[in-house]
Write an enzyme that holds these catalytic residues in place. Structure first.
Site, short mmCIF file in Angstrom:
data_model
loop_
_atom_site.label_atom_id
_atom_site.label_comp_id
_atom_site.label_asym_id
_atom_site.label_seq_id
_atom_site.Cartn_x
_atom_site.Cartn_y
_atom_site.Cartn_z
N PRO A 86 0.85 -1.20 0.00
CA PRO A 86 0.00 0.00 0.00
C PRO A 86 0.88 1.25 0.00
CG PRO A 86 0.08 -0.97 2.19
CD PRO A 86 0.82 -1.90 1.28
N VAL A 87 0.73 2.07 -0.99
CA VAL A 87 1.53 3.28 -1.11
C VAL A 87 0.57 4.43 -1.41
CG1 VAL A 87 3.25 4.47 -2.51
CG2 VAL A 87 3.68 2.14 -1.78
N SER A 115 -4.13 1.54 -0.67
CA SER A 115 -3.97 2.34 0.55
C SER A 115 -5.25 3.09 0.88
CB SER A 115 -2.83 3.34 0.34
OG SER A 115 -2.85 4.33 1.35
N GLN A 145 -5.78 -1.68 2.52
CA GLN A 145 -5.02 -1.24 3.70
C GLN A 145 -5.83 -0.20 4.45
OE1 GLN A 145 -3.23 2.10 3.76
NE2 GLN A 145 -3.05 1.69 5.97
N TYR A 147 -6.24 2.51 7.52
CA TYR A 147 -5.72 3.35 8.61
C TYR A 147 -6.90 3.67 9.51
CZ TYR A 147 -0.99 4.55 6.93
OH TYR A 147 0.34 4.52 6.58
N THR A 173 -2.69 -1.09 9.19
CA THR A 173 -1.34 -0.57 9.43
C THR A 173 -1.29 0.11 10.78
OG1 THR A 173 -0.98 -0.32 7.07
CG2 THR A 173 0.47 0.94 8.52
N LYS A 241 -0.06 -4.80 9.80
CA LYS A 241 1.16 -4.35 9.10
C LYS A 241 1.95 -3.37 9.98
CE LYS A 241 2.73 -1.96 4.90
NZ LYS A 241 3.06 -0.59 5.26
N SER A 263 7.61 -5.13 8.99
CA SER A 263 7.89 -3.92 8.20
C SER A 263 8.33 -2.80 9.12
CB SER A 263 6.59 -3.50 7.49
OG SER A 263 6.70 -2.21 6.92
N HIS A 265 8.02 0.23 7.61
CA HIS A 265 7.38 1.26 6.79
C HIS A 265 8.42 1.90 5.84
CE1 HIS A 265 3.30 3.20 6.92
NE2 HIS A 265 3.89 4.10 6.16
N ARG A 268 10.44 5.00 7.13
CA ARG A 268 9.83 6.34 7.11
C ARG A 268 9.37 6.82 8.48
NH1 ARG A 268 8.54 7.86 2.06
NH2 ARG A 268 6.63 9.03 2.46
N ARG A 299 14.38 -4.79 -3.40
CA ARG A 299 14.66 -4.20 -4.71
C ARG A 299 15.06 -5.24 -5.75
NH1 ARG A 299 12.49 -1.15 -2.12
NH2 ARG A 299 12.95 1.02 -1.59
N ARG A 319 8.38 1.66 -2.65
CA ARG A 319 8.77 2.77 -3.53
C ARG A 319 8.97 2.39 -4.99
NH1 ARG A 319 11.32 3.49 1.28
NH2 ARG A 319 11.14 5.50 2.36
C1 FNR Z 1 4.23 4.16 2.11
N1 FNR Z 1 3.80 3.12 2.93
C2 FNR Z 1 2.49 3.05 3.30
N2 FNR Z 1 2.04 2.01 4.08
C3 FNR Z 1 0.74 1.90 4.41
O1 FNR Z 1 0.37 0.96 5.10
N3 FNR Z 1 -0.16 2.83 3.96
C4 FNR Z 1 0.20 3.88 3.19
O2 FNR Z 1 -0.63 4.69 2.80
C5 FNR Z 1 1.58 4.03 2.86
N4 FNR Z 1 2.00 5.08 2.12
C6 FNR Z 1 3.31 5.16 1.72
C7 FNR Z 1 3.72 6.21 0.90
C8 FNR Z 1 5.04 6.26 0.44
C9 FNR Z 1 5.46 7.40 -0.44
C10 FNR Z 1 5.94 5.24 0.80
C11 FNR Z 1 7.36 5.23 0.27
C12 FNR Z 1 5.54 4.21 1.63
C13 FNR Z 1 4.74 2.06 3.35
C14 FNR Z 1 4.75 0.91 2.34
O3 FNR Z 1 3.56 0.17 2.38
C15 FNR Z 1 5.89 -0.07 2.61
O4 FNR Z 1 5.83 -0.51 3.93
C16 FNR Z 1 7.29 0.51 2.33
O5 FNR Z 1 7.26 1.39 1.23
C17 FNR Z 1 8.25 -0.61 2.04
O6 FNR Z 1 9.53 -0.15 1.87
P1 FNR Z 1 10.20 0.13 0.43
O7 FNR Z 1 9.86 -1.03 -0.49
O8 FNR Z 1 9.64 1.43 -0.05
O9 FNR Z 1 11.66 0.22 0.76
#
Ligand code: FNR
Length: 371
Positions: A86-87, A115, A145, A147, A173, A241, A263, A265, A268, A299, A319
């Site tokens: 979820p991004v 997301s 996902q 929140y 999450t 998560k 995870s 995250h 972040r 990756r 990402r």
């Molecule tokens: C996220 N991630 C994230 N997770 C989630 O549960 N809900 C969300 O809305 C978001 N939004 C989000 C935005 C951005 C810009 C990033 C980069 C990440 C976290 C995501 O699901 C995941 O855990 C990480 O991105 C995994 O790490 P990598 O693959 O980016 O290194």
């Protein structure tokens, strides 16, 4: 800032190539937001370093006959163990945002997790996935996902909408309800699912007043009783998560989580925490029967192989999906998934594994066993 290519640039052969290109296709503020980690980026860098530090042990001469990458997770069939994480706000990377990434996921039979903070509504994303699956004659599991919202009635409304739209699992999450973010969305991108829902306000208090603890933001952070409440609200599988601690893993499973995503995250939220790949063996031991997924720093296909060997059933890609989306839209994400799957299958073949269940901790070289 360049628009997305209509063809995949010829020099792209791996996820990191997409990252290199993507810097030119995403507006500077959004790029910093997407790429960034907490504080000094220690966790962000460590996620990669910890994966890189592991060594895989090839096993030639094993039969690879009748091999495949299929798995069943929570009773759902997956063609391979690579899912899109979820991004949030994928409209930052491409105008089609989540609609493009979910179509790519379906085409490549990759599980997709929409997301709460999507730039398209969860209903539109599900409809795009279902239309793609009809057109293709196949699809892949679609999860939502969640929140937690400031008021339970809005959390419940999101849950019911996800059920009605056909999502097949809820990914709750729990590691990011409190995190720093100074990023302001551009006017073209919004939290489409939350239109009309009140946002959690965290306004700075007077100097000398409460900073975080004792404010509504901290009071509303998800707790174990919220997990029990959520468990009681839905029959869908519930995945928690954002777990790094074996103790929290055990508590979450005891209170009704069907699976966990190990995870941080993507580095972040908090700086200076372990990489998920480091804590995976201890979490595997703490909850031997629970399916585990893992993300943060994946990756390469070999990264996925390392996670699967140490006890994960599947991995999530964060990402890189935004990078591929920005560079080449739906085709970019599809190509990214194909690339990662190809790398994973190559790794499996080198490791002598015709099927995922043959991938065990033995595939990771243990320094201490050196004679
Ligand atoms: C996220 N991630 C994230 N997770 C989630 O549960 N809900 C969300 O809305 C978001 N939004 C989000 C935005 C951005 C810009 C990033 C980069 C990440 C976290 C995501 O699901 C995941 O855990 C990480 O991105 C995994 O790490 P990598 O693959 O980016 O290194």
């Amino acid at each position: 800032m360049r628009p997305a290519h209509t063809r995949i640039p010829a020099d792209i052969g791996c996820a990191l190539d997409y990252e290199r290109h993507a810097a030119h296709h995403i507006e500077a503020m959004a790029w910093r937001h997407i790429q960034g980690g907490a504080d000094q980026n220690l966790t962000l860098a460590h996620n990669r370093a910890a994966l890189d530090a592991l060594r895989l042990l090839p096993r030639p001469l094993a039969s690879l006959r009748s091999g495949h990458t299929r798995l069943t997770l929570l009773g759902q069939a997956f063609e391979h163990p690579l899912l899109l994480a979820p991004v949030a706000y994928q409209g930052l990377a491409h105008p089609e945002g989540e609609i493009a990434s979910v179509r790519a996921a379906m085409a490549l039979r990759a599980g997709y997790i929409a997301s709460t903070l999507s730039s398209h509504t969860l209903e539109d994303i599900a409809a795009a996935a279902q239309a793609a699956a009809r057109e293709l004659g196949y699809g892949a599991p679609l999860w939502f996902q969640l929140y937690s919202q400031p008021a339970r009635e809005h959390t419940l409304a999101l849950l019911r909408r996800a059920e009605a739209a056909g999502y097949q699992a809820i990914v709750w999450t729990v590691d990011a309800s409190i995190k720093r973010s100074g990023f302001a969305l551009p006017p073209s991108v919004e939290a489409a699912n939350l239109r009309g829902y009140p946002a959690m306000q965290h306004t700075p208090q007077a100097i000398g007043g409460a900073v975080l603890l004792g404010t509504p933001l901290a009071d509303a952070a998800p707790a174990l009783e919220d997990l029990e409440w959520l468990r009681a609200q839905t029959r869908l599988p519930l995945i928690v998560k954002g777990v790094l601690s074996p103790r929290v893993a055990a508590e979450a499973v005891a209170r009704g989580a069907d699976a966990l995503v190990v995870s941080n995250h993507g580095g972040r939220v908090m700086d200076g925490v372990p990489a998920p790949i480091e804590v995976l063996p201890a979490i595997r031991a703490a909850v031997p029967a629970a399916p585990l997924l893992l993300d943060s720093g994946i990756r390469w296909g070999t990264d996925a192989a390392k996670a699967l060997a140490l006890g994960a059933s599947a991995v999530l890609i964060g990402r890189p999906q935004l990078h591929a989306l920005a560079v080449a839209g739906v085709q970019g994400v599809a190509h990214l998934l194909l690339t990662l799957r190809s790398e994973l299958e190559l790794a499996l073949a080198q490791l002598g594994c015709a099927r995922l269940e043959q991938l065990t901790p033995e595939a990771v070289w243990d320094e201490s066993s050196k004679k």
